[in-house]
Design an enzyme around this catalytic site. Structure first.
Site, PDB file in Angstrom:
ATOM      1  N   ARG A   1       0.811  -1.219   0.000  1.00  0.00           N
ATOM      2  CA  ARG A   1       0.000   0.000   0.000  1.00  0.00           C
ATOM      3  C   ARG A   1       0.845   1.271   0.000  1.00  0.00           C
ATOM      4  O   ARG A   1       0.345   2.364  -0.231  1.00  0.00           O
ATOM      5  CB  ARG A   1      -0.965  -0.024   1.202  1.00  0.00           C
ATOM      6  CG  ARG A   1      -2.060  -1.070   1.059  1.00  0.00           C
ATOM      7  CD  ARG A   1      -2.727  -1.396   2.394  1.00  0.00           C
ATOM      8  NE  ARG A   1      -1.968  -2.376   3.171  1.00  0.00           N
ATOM      9  CZ  ARG A   1      -2.371  -2.904   4.331  1.00  0.00           C
ATOM     10  NH1 ARG A   1      -3.528  -2.526   4.839  1.00  0.00           N
ATOM     11  NH2 ARG A   1      -1.636  -3.795   4.968  1.00  0.00           N
TER      12      ARG A   1
ATOM     13  N   ASN B   1       0.548   1.877   6.935  1.00  0.00           N
ATOM     14  CA  ASN B   1       0.402   1.038   5.740  1.00  0.00           C
ATOM     15  C   ASN B   1       0.426   1.865   4.468  1.00  0.00           C
ATOM     16  O   ASN B   1       0.653   1.339   3.385  1.00  0.00           O
ATOM     17  CB  ASN B   1      -0.905   0.245   5.805  1.00  0.00           C
ATOM     18  CG  ASN B   1      -0.885  -0.765   6.949  1.00  0.00           C
ATOM     19  OD1 ASN B   1       0.107  -1.456   7.166  1.00  0.00           O
ATOM     20  ND2 ASN B   1      -1.964  -0.828   7.704  1.00  0.00           N
TER      21      ASN B   1
HETATM   22  C1  UD1 Z   1      -1.776  -6.171  11.223  1.00  0.00           C
HETATM   23  C2  UD1 Z   1      -2.738  -7.072  12.017  1.00  0.00           C
HETATM   24  C3  UD1 Z   1      -3.969  -6.248  12.419  1.00  0.00           C
HETATM   25  C4  UD1 Z   1      -3.528  -5.049  13.235  1.00  0.00           C
HETATM   26  C5  UD1 Z   1      -2.482  -4.214  12.491  1.00  0.00           C
HETATM   27  C6  UD1 Z   1      -1.901  -3.167  13.418  1.00  0.00           C
HETATM   28  C7  UD1 Z   1      -2.434  -9.347  11.152  1.00  0.00           C
HETATM   29  C8  UD1 Z   1      -2.998 -10.424  10.311  1.00  0.00           C
HETATM   30  N1  UD1 Z   1      -3.143  -8.203  11.204  1.00  0.00           N
HETATM   31  O1  UD1 Z   1      -2.449  -5.787  10.035  1.00  0.00           O
HETATM   32  O2  UD1 Z   1      -4.866  -7.049  13.177  1.00  0.00           O
HETATM   33  O3  UD1 Z   1      -4.660  -4.256  13.556  1.00  0.00           O
HETATM   34  O4  UD1 Z   1      -1.404  -5.050  12.019  1.00  0.00           O
HETATM   35  O5  UD1 Z   1      -1.023  -2.319  12.754  1.00  0.00           O
HETATM   36  O6  UD1 Z   1      -1.401  -9.533  11.772  1.00  0.00           O
HETATM   37  N2  UD1 Z   1       4.970  -8.854   7.967  1.00  0.00           N
HETATM   38  C9  UD1 Z   1       5.955  -9.811   7.850  1.00  0.00           C
HETATM   39  N3  UD1 Z   1       5.734 -10.883   7.048  1.00  0.00           N
HETATM   40  C10 UD1 Z   1       4.589 -11.043   6.354  1.00  0.00           C
HETATM   41  C11 UD1 Z   1       3.573 -10.056   6.478  1.00  0.00           C
HETATM   42  C12 UD1 Z   1       3.797  -8.972   7.306  1.00  0.00           C
HETATM   43  O7  UD1 Z   1       7.020  -9.694   8.474  1.00  0.00           O
HETATM   44  O8  UD1 Z   1       4.470 -12.059   5.631  1.00  0.00           O
HETATM   45  C13 UD1 Z   1       5.237  -7.656   8.823  1.00  0.00           C
HETATM   46  C14 UD1 Z   1       5.148  -6.347   8.062  1.00  0.00           C
HETATM   47  O9  UD1 Z   1       6.429  -5.972   7.571  1.00  0.00           O
HETATM   48  C15 UD1 Z   1       4.623  -5.374   9.123  1.00  0.00           C
HETATM   49  C16 UD1 Z   1       3.861  -6.272  10.092  1.00  0.00           C
HETATM   50  O10 UD1 Z   1       4.242  -7.605   9.812  1.00  0.00           O
HETATM   51  O11 UD1 Z   1       5.665  -4.724   9.801  1.00  0.00           O
HETATM   52  C17 UD1 Z   1       2.342  -6.133   9.930  1.00  0.00           C
HETATM   53  O12 UD1 Z   1       1.992  -6.458   8.590  1.00  0.00           O
HETATM   54  P1  UD1 Z   1       0.909  -5.617   7.796  1.00  0.00           P
HETATM   55  O13 UD1 Z   1       0.760  -6.220   6.463  1.00  0.00           O
HETATM   56  O14 UD1 Z   1       1.211  -4.178   7.880  1.00  0.00           O
HETATM   57  O15 UD1 Z   1      -0.382  -5.952   8.650  1.00  0.00           O
HETATM   58  P2  UD1 Z   1      -1.687  -5.053   8.799  1.00  0.00           P
HETATM   59  O16 UD1 Z   1      -2.551  -5.259   7.619  1.00  0.00           O
HETATM   60  O17 UD1 Z   1      -1.320  -3.674   9.145  1.00  0.00           O
HETATM   61 MG    MG Z   2       0.463  -2.672   9.103  1.00  0.00          MG
END
Ligand code: UD1
Ligand code: MG
Length: 389
Positions: free
Chosen positions: A15, A225
């Site tokens: 995003r 995001n």
């Molecule tokens: C996530 C939470 C959501 C919460 C929000 C708070 C989940 C499924 N959802 O959503 O409930 O309200 O954060 O900000 O966890 N990441 C990895 N590997 C991956 C995917 C993500 O390391 O395969 C890391 C990203 O770099 C990031 C964090 O995990 O720093 C969160 O991922 P993101 O995709 O931003 O989750 P949200 O949709 O924000």
């Molecule tokens: Mg996030």
């Protein structure tokens, strides 16, 4: 009790629409991931594991801190999969798991969180907040008695569920490491193809483990995001820093247009005019006046220094009572003594100007030593080069 930290920083950050990994986008001059690491560091975890994937090499290169270990998440299959990639690194104890895109978290909030988790002997705790103007966060579901039952991602919640449950997941968790074996029970979400860490809440709650959410102010856990959220989060942090300096006796003529980095410091009774930027490790003394449009980066200013309008100062030192600008440029390694005057359209590079020196207008001084003979000799130079405009 062994505390382990796991910071999730592998995600694509789609995003953001950027070639730079999301967690490296800067919030007040520091990558957002670095803010999270700095907040965690003061809790002194026995180990801090950063899960990397997207732009792994770049992240490793840019992010620093003692005792950090990096773990590679091979396929980016969601936050549940990211924690699974770090599991081997954790022994018996408590894991503090944080999203790397939540740079507003503070050590104080984490300390309070940790003590509540311990006091209530929870297996899993997480931070939540309420803000009806936000979307995209996981929704915290509770039963009639108020017990947390699960987290449902915003995009998978119905309108009715969203109206009923307005408590949001902040993406900061404490979990007893024993319970991490249940990561294997997380099912891949059929709509997104990801393993959600948040599903652990439902799994543990159903199995009768103690699970709870603790409310904290949104200003502490807002995530990033999108570029809009990057601005909003930066603005929250910017205000937090400036309001803190006001508490310590600094005047801001228009705080809404002033930027001060977390690593900078400003002395009492100094006045900052609108559109001033104080960057990096800059230290400004007491009773200084920084006029409109000045940018001061990684520099040291003594007491009673005046910086006039539209002046750029980089990696330089300025002595007490000196005035610089308007429209002056101090390039790195410029050392200006006390009660000196650097005036309009003067550029200085890697030079040492002694006390009382005046370079009033339209000049360039590079690799120069200017000042009283005694002063220059005392610094080990055998002859003086004296330049004047
Ligand atoms: C996530 C939470 C959501 C919460 C929000 C708070 C989940 C499924 N959802 O959503 O409930 O309200 O954060 O900000 O966890 N990441 C990895 N590997 C991956 C995917 C993500 O390391 O395969 C890391 C990203 O770099 C990031 C964090 O995990 O720093 C969160 O991922 P993101 O995709 O931003 O989750 P949200 O949709 O924000
Ligand atoms: Mg996030």
């Amino acid at each position: 009790m062994n505390l382990y930290a796991v910071i999730l920083a592998a995600g694509l950050g789609k995003r953001m629409k950027s070639d730079t990994p999301k967690v490296l986008h800067e919030v007040l001059g520091r990558p957002m991931l670095q803010h999270v690491i700095d907040a965690v560091k003061q809790l002194k975890p026995v180990k801090s594991v950063v899960v990397i994937g997207n732009g792994a090499e770049q992240v490793k290169e840019k992010i620093g801190g003692e005792g950090l270990s990096f773990v590679l998440q091979k396929k980016l299959l969601g936050t549940g999969d990211a924690v699974a990639a770090a599991r081997d690194q954790l022994k018996t104890g408590t894991a503090l798991i944080l999203n790397g895109d939540g740079p507003l978290i503070t050590t104080q909030t984490l300390k309070t969180f940790l003590s509540r988790h311990k006091r209530n002997k929870n297996t899993l705790s997480f931070l939540s907040f309420t803000d009806d103007s936000l979307s995209g966060y996981g929704r915290v579901f509770r039963d009639a008695s108020g017990r947390v039952t699960e987290i449902v991602e915003d995009k998978h919640a119905s309108d009715k569920e969203k109206r009923t449950f307005n408590e949001l997941n902040g993406g900061v968790y404490l979990i007893e490491t024993k319970a991490l074996r249940h990561l294997a029970d997380i099912k891949r979400n059929s709509a997104s193809g990801e393993y959600y860490l948040t599903d652990l809440v439902g799994i543990l709650s159903r199995s009768g483990s103690r699970v709870d959410a603790y409310n904290c102010p949104p200003e502490d856990i807002r995530g990033v995001n999108s570029r809009q959220e990057l601005f909003e989060v930066s603005d929250i942090l910017r205000k937090r820093i400036i309001w803190g300096w006001m508490d310590r006796g600094v005047t801001f003529i228009n705080p809404h247009t002033t930027v001060v980095h977390t690593t900078a410091s400003i002395g009492k009774d100094t006045i900052l005019y609108p559109n001033t930027i104080v960057e990096g490790t800059t230290s400004i003394g007491r009773n200084c006046v920084i006029h409109a449009g000045a940018r001061i980066a990684d520099s040291f200013l003594g007491n009673e220094v005046t910086v006039k309008d539209s002046t750029l100062i980089e990696k330089s030192r300025i002595g007490k009572g000196t005035s610089v600008g308007p429209f002056a440029h101090l390039r790195p390694e410029s050392i200006i003594g006390k009660n000196a005057k650097i005036g309009n359209f003067v550029e200085i590079k890697k030079s040492n100007l002694g006390d009382g020196t005046k370079a009033s207008h339209l000049s360039y001084l590079g690799d120069a030593q200017v000042g009283s003979f005694e002063q220059i000799l005392s610094q080990g130079y055998s002859s003086a080069v004296i330049l004047s405009s």
